[in-house]
Design an enzyme around this catalytic site. Structure first.
Site, PDB file in Angstrom:
ATOM      1  N   GLU A   1     -11.046 -24.964  -2.362  1.00 33.01           N
ATOM      2  CA  GLU A   1     -10.283 -25.956  -1.599  1.00 33.01           C
ATOM      3  C   GLU A   1     -11.080 -26.472  -0.401  1.00 33.01           C
ATOM      4  OE1 GLU A   1      -6.975 -23.164  -0.692  1.00 33.01           O
ATOM      5  OE2 GLU A   1      -7.468 -23.574   1.404  1.00 33.01           O
TER       6      GLU A   1
ATOM      7  N   ARG B   1       0.830  -1.210   0.000  1.00 38.72           N
ATOM      8  CA  ARG B   1       0.000   0.000   0.000  1.00 38.72           C
ATOM      9  C   ARG B   1       0.861   1.255   0.000  1.00 38.72           C
ATOM     10  NH1 ARG B   1      -4.264  -2.377   4.128  1.00 38.72           N
ATOM     11  NH2 ARG B   1      -2.288  -3.291   4.700  1.00 38.72           N
TER      12      ARG B   1
ATOM     13  N   ARG C   1      -4.098 -16.190  -0.807  1.00 38.92           N
ATOM     14  CA  ARG C   1      -5.454 -16.714  -0.830  1.00 38.92           C
ATOM     15  C   ARG C   1      -5.908 -16.780  -2.278  1.00 38.92           C
ATOM     16  NH1 ARG C   1      -5.068 -18.195   3.746  1.00 38.92           N
ATOM     17  NH2 ARG C   1      -6.350 -17.627   5.526  1.00 38.92           N
TER      18      ARG C   1
ATOM     19  N   HIS D   1      -2.533 -26.472   0.465  1.00 39.98           N
ATOM     20  CA  HIS D   1      -2.625 -25.398   1.479  1.00 39.98           C
ATOM     21  C   HIS D   1      -1.932 -25.803   2.791  1.00 39.98           C
ATOM     22  CE1 HIS D   1      -5.177 -21.857   3.232  1.00 39.98           C
ATOM     23  NE2 HIS D   1      -3.950 -21.905   3.724  1.00 39.98           N
TER      24      HIS D   1
END
Ligand code: 8YV
Length: 312
Positions: free
Chosen positions: A260, A175, A231, A278
């Protein structure tokens, strides 16, 4: 004194389960055959919810627990919890940052090495006897390449440090500029076009949804590699499938998927993708530390002490 009632919505390793069961009146939503029935029966008693990063808290569960005080997440990601709704109701939310940073960074590096050097295919080559017929096809060098970190947070920074050790050039988006020596390229398309490998480590929120889209993948280009340990929601998975199938990018290593633990079967037909279940934080040591922190936040809350790692 009666133990606080805690609703558990995911499973934990037995070492955490035993201690949770000792400290609280634990109601296992994850195991309940009649979930609405359980909520109707115990919802008003529930003061804490124990969950993980993937499961989060379903809106129906949140609504059924009017006296909820705290949600303790076993995981750093809190995208599966409606933080605004929690804030509005004065519900505290905690997660488990820092303790998993090193493992997640390790896996990202391992995934890049495995993808670029064909380590998984090479193992099959050796095992199957193909090696006796022909040498393994030449692969592609990692050291010295350009690595773009999309979303430089704690995990991204550790990935970057590790890749510096491989003599890689590093650029990042975030950011705002960070006090690090690496090149800041805030625009995801520009970062992708600079990078040989784009590693996605951004947190997931409404602003980062599909931050990796068709334009970013096009910019990464036919020689570019993509690694995702963040993600799936941060990636337009359809665009990624297209890019992999059409050779718009060279390959991808993925630890997370939209649906998932199931995932789009088209991934299985692609030779240029490395699939992981994951498990970026999945070591015994780290999961023990995550479980401890998840429980310590609950303990602190119910003892009226400051939370160790609050999200809100
Ligand atoms: C875990 C995660 O897989 O930290 C996160 O946000 O996604 C992972 O560390 C998960 O929370 C444990 O089940």
């Amino acid at each position: 004194m009666t133990k606080p009632a805690v609703l558990q919505v995911c499973s934990y390793p037995e070492w955490d389960q035993t201690l949770l069961d000792q400290a609280y009146r634990v109601h296992r939503y994850d195991l309940a055959a009649d979930k609405p029935g359980l909520l109707a029966q115990v919802g008003p008693q529930i003061r804490g919810i124990a969950t993980n990063g993937g499961v989060g808290v379903m809106p129906a569960v949140l609504a059924a627990c009017p006296n909820l005080e705290i949600i303790s997440i076993y995981g750093v990601g809190y995208d599966a919890v409606d933080i605004a709704a929690c804030q509005a109701r004065g519900i505290r939310v905690t997660n488990t940052p820092d303790v998993l940073t090193g493992d997640c960074a390790d896996l990202a590096v391992g995934m890049l090495l495995a993808l670029s050097r064909g380590i998984v295919k090479a193992e099959a080559w050796a095992r199957s006897g193909e090696w006796q017929q022909a040498p393994f096809p030449l692969q592609r060098r990692v050291w010295g390449s350009r690595v773009g970190i999309l979303g430089l947070g704690r995990i991204g920074e550790e990935v970057a440090r590790r890749m510096e050790g491989f003599g890689c050039q590093i650029a990042y988006s975030a950011r705002s500029v960070k006090p690090v020596g690496w090149q800041f390229i805030p625009d995801p398309v520009a970062l992708a076009s600079w990078s040989d490998t784009l590693i996605l480590t951004a947190v997931a929120n409404a602003a980062t949804r599909h931050i990796v889209n068709a334009a970013v993948l096009r910019a990464l280009g036919p020689e570019g590699l993509f690694v995702n340990i963040s993600r799936a929601a941060n990636v337009d998975e359809e665009a990624l499938l297209q890019a992999l199938a059409q050779g718009t990018i060279a390959g991808a290593a993925l630890d997370v998927f939209e649906s998932e633990p199931a995932f789009d079967p088209r991934f299985l037909d692609l030779p240029n993708v490395l699939l992981q279940p994951h498990h970026a934080s999945g070591t015994v040591q780290t999961r023990k530390a995550m479980g401890q922190l998840m429980r310590d936040n609950l303990t602190a809350h119910f003892a009226g002490k400051p939370l160790l790692t609050p999200v809100v």
